[in-house]
Motif scaffolding. Structure first.
Motif, mmCIF file in Angstrom:
data_model
loop_
_atom_site.group_PDB
_atom_site.id
_atom_site.type_symbol
_atom_site.label_atom_id
_atom_site.label_comp_id
_atom_site.label_asym_id
_atom_site.label_seq_id
_atom_site.Cartn_x
_atom_site.Cartn_y
_atom_site.Cartn_z
ATOM 1 N N SER A 229 7.659 -4.269 -11.868
ATOM 2 C CA SER A 229 6.415 -4.942 -11.449
ATOM 3 C C SER A 229 5.383 -4.048 -10.091
ATOM 4 C CB SER A 229 7.157 -6.371 -10.636
ATOM 5 O OG SER A 229 7.786 -6.245 -9.781
ATOM 6 N N ARG A 230 4.593 -4.010 -9.223
ATOM 7 C CA ARG A 230 4.044 -3.489 -8.565
ATOM 8 C C ARG A 230 4.487 -3.435 -7.017
ATOM 9 N NH1 ARG A 230 -0.361 -1.873 -6.751
ATOM 10 N NH2 ARG A 230 -0.889 -0.710 -5.372
ATOM 11 N N SER A 231 5.525 -4.934 -7.049
ATOM 12 C CA SER A 231 6.379 -5.740 -5.606
ATOM 13 C C SER A 231 7.751 -4.616 -5.986
ATOM 14 C CB SER A 231 6.099 -6.597 -5.683
ATOM 15 O OG SER A 231 7.618 -7.172 -6.892
ATOM 16 N N ALA A 232 8.185 -4.607 -7.514
ATOM 17 C CA ALA A 232 9.140 -3.551 -7.664
ATOM 18 C C ALA A 232 8.957 -2.075 -7.194
ATOM 19 C CB ALA A 232 9.446 -3.212 -8.543
ATOM 20 N N ILE A 233 7.775 -1.481 -6.922
ATOM 21 C CA ILE A 233 7.411 -0.518 -7.082
ATOM 22 C C ILE A 233 7.162 -0.083 -5.947
ATOM 23 C CG2 ILE A 233 4.801 0.286 -6.957
ATOM 24 C CD1 ILE A 233 7.566 2.376 -9.217
ATOM 25 N N GLU A 234 6.657 -0.533 -5.265
ATOM 26 C CA GLU A 234 6.339 -0.632 -3.342
ATOM 27 C C GLU A 234 8.270 -0.810 -2.967
ATOM 28 O OE1 GLU A 234 4.268 -4.224 -2.956
ATOM 29 O OE2 GLU A 234 1.540 -3.413 -3.582
ATOM 30 N N ALA A 235 8.256 -1.243 -3.251
ATOM 31 C CA ALA A 235 9.584 -1.989 -2.544
ATOM 32 C C ALA A 235 10.456 0.028 -2.679
ATOM 33 C CB ALA A 235 10.647 -2.644 -3.085
ATOM 34 N N LEU A 236 10.572 0.664 -4.001
ATOM 35 C CA LEU A 236 10.514 1.579 -3.880
ATOM 36 C C LEU A 236 10.477 2.485 -3.342
ATOM 37 C CD1 LEU A 236 12.725 3.552 -5.434
ATOM 38 C CD2 LEU A 236 11.392 3.654 -7.288
ATOM 39 N N ALA A 237 9.083 3.049 -3.205
ATOM 40 C CA ALA A 237 8.403 3.713 -2.318
ATOM 41 C C ALA A 237 8.965 3.609 -0.651
ATOM 42 C CB ALA A 237 6.697 3.453 -2.302
ATOM 43 N N ALA A 238 8.715 2.282 -0.461
ATOM 44 C CA ALA A 238 9.604 2.265 1.305
ATOM 45 C C ALA A 238 10.894 2.724 1.332
ATOM 46 C CB ALA A 238 9.311 0.731 1.271
ATOM 47 N N THR A 239 11.768 3.394 0.170
ATOM 48 C CA THR A 239 13.082 4.114 0.252
ATOM 49 C C THR A 239 12.726 5.447 0.939
ATOM 50 O OG1 THR A 239 13.488 4.008 -1.878
ATOM 51 C CG2 THR A 239 13.935 1.693 -0.672
ATOM 52 N N ASP A 240 11.914 5.813 0.617
ATOM 53 C CA ASP A 240 11.091 7.238 0.826
ATOM 54 C C ASP A 240 11.508 7.210 1.933
ATOM 55 O OD1 ASP A 240 10.550 10.382 0.902
ATOM 56 O OD2 ASP A 240 8.597 9.499 -0.409
ATOM 57 N N PRO A 241 12.497 8.542 1.678
ATOM 58 C CA PRO A 241 12.654 9.330 3.453
ATOM 59 C C PRO A 241 11.515 9.566 4.422
ATOM 60 C CG PRO A 241 14.065 10.440 1.837
ATOM 61 C CD PRO A 241 13.230 9.539 1.396
ATOM 62 N N PHE A 242 10.545 10.605 3.040
ATOM 63 C CA PHE A 242 8.748 10.405 3.693
ATOM 64 C C PHE A 242 8.586 9.480 4.702
ATOM 65 C CE2 PHE A 242 7.230 14.684 1.296
ATOM 66 C CZ PHE A 242 8.308 15.134 1.797
ATOM 67 N N ALA A 243 8.085 7.927 3.669
ATOM 68 C CA ALA A 243 7.906 6.991 3.554
ATOM 69 C C ALA A 243 8.516 6.357 5.730
ATOM 70 C CB ALA A 243 7.695 5.897 3.250
ATOM 71 N N GLN A 244 10.190 6.344 5.145
ATOM 72 C CA GLN A 244 10.487 5.527 6.432
ATOM 73 C C GLN A 244 10.579 6.216 7.946
ATOM 74 O OE1 GLN A 244 14.613 5.892 4.843
ATOM 75 N NE2 GLN A 244 14.479 3.474 3.682
ATOM 76 N N ALA A 245 10.437 7.723 7.328
ATOM 77 C CA ALA A 245 9.847 8.687 9.097
ATOM 78 C C ALA A 245 8.621 8.502 9.203
ATOM 79 C CB ALA A 245 10.456 10.246 8.075
ATOM 80 N N GLY A 246 7.718 7.519 8.504
ATOM 81 C CA GLY A 246 6.727 7.376 9.290
ATOM 82 C C GLY A 246 5.491 9.062 8.874
ATOM 83 N N ALA A 247 6.206 9.706 7.589
ATOM 84 C CA ALA A 247 5.590 11.270 8.028
ATOM 85 C C ALA A 247 4.158 11.329 6.478
ATOM 86 C CB ALA A 247 6.362 11.715 7.023
ATOM 87 N N THR A 248 3.796 9.780 5.628
ATOM 88 C CA THR A 248 3.524 9.983 4.898
ATOM 89 C C THR A 248 3.108 8.408 4.244
ATOM 90 O OG1 THR A 248 2.667 10.329 2.338
ATOM 91 C CG2 THR A 248 5.751 9.058 3.059
ATOM 92 N N GLU A 249 1.937 8.210 4.298
ATOM 93 C CA GLU A 249 1.080 6.953 3.464
ATOM 94 C C GLU A 249 1.577 6.940 1.701
ATOM 95 O OE1 GLU A 249 -2.803 7.065 5.343
ATOM 96 O OE2 GLU A 249 -1.107 5.747 6.685
ATOM 97 N N TYR A 250 1.854 6.564 0.972
ATOM 98 C CA TYR A 250 1.528 5.801 -0.069
ATOM 99 C C TYR A 250 0.509 4.839 -0.548
ATOM 100 C CZ TYR A 250 5.405 7.031 -1.731
ATOM 101 O OH TYR A 250 6.967 8.333 -1.912
ATOM 102 N N ARG A 251 0.070 5.876 -1.112
ATOM 103 C CA ARG A 251 -1.441 4.578 -2.169
ATOM 104 C C ARG A 251 -1.044 4.529 -4.120
ATOM 105 N NH1 ARG A 251 -7.070 7.105 -4.930
ATOM 106 N NH2 ARG A 251 -8.231 4.897 -5.849
ATOM 107 N N ILE A 252 -0.963 3.564 -4.316
ATOM 108 C CA ILE A 252 -0.237 2.894 -5.169
ATOM 109 C C ILE A 252 -1.453 2.402 -6.271
ATOM 110 C CG2 ILE A 252 1.577 1.755 -6.355
ATOM 111 C CD1 ILE A 252 3.587 2.053 -4.148
ATOM 112 N N THR A 253 -2.020 2.947 -7.502
ATOM 113 C CA THR A 253 -2.329 2.504 -8.532
ATOM 114 C C THR A 253 -1.498 2.096 -10.442
ATOM 115 O OG1 THR A 253 -3.849 3.884 -8.189
ATOM 116 C CG2 THR A 253 -5.093 3.242 -10.318
#
Length: 99
Positions: free
Chosen positions: A55-79
């Motif tokens: 699901s989209r919510s599962a992929i959003e949760a997965l993306a939130a675990t990226d060290p880049f995302a956790q450090a505020g170093a990247t923004e995600y656009r999910i399609t």
């Protein structure tokens, strides 16, 4: 199937410092089958990941675990998209359109 487009929000020096942790994160999700392809964008202002999830919510949760995302170093656009046509290597991920 999902396309995750990353856009860096910090200088490349910060990205380089976080890169080993990000690569380990990628490898973990390749091992589970969640990631099918990934790489840097050209020019190098981010990256792209092709992924599968329930699901989209599962992929959003997965993306939130990226060290880049956790450090505020990247923004995600999910399609999200429905892969109705694929090459032979992705045949297992083909889907039919909903009725």
């Amino acid at each position: 199937m999902f396309i995750l487009e990353l856009t860096y929000t910090v200088p490349l020096e910060r990205i380089e410092a976080l890169l080993p942790a990000h690569i380990a994160w990628l490898e973990q999700h390749y091992a589970t089958g969640a990631f099918l392809a990934s790489g840097r964008k050209v020019p190098r202002d981010g990256g792209v990941i092709i992924a599968v999830a329930e699901s989209r919510s599962a992929i959003e949760a997965l993306a939130a675990t990226d060290p880049f995302a956790q450090a505020g170093a990247t923004e995600y656009r999910i399609t999200e998209f429905i892969p109705t046509t694929t090459g032979p290597d992705l045949a297992a991920h083909r889907q039919t359109l909903p009725a």
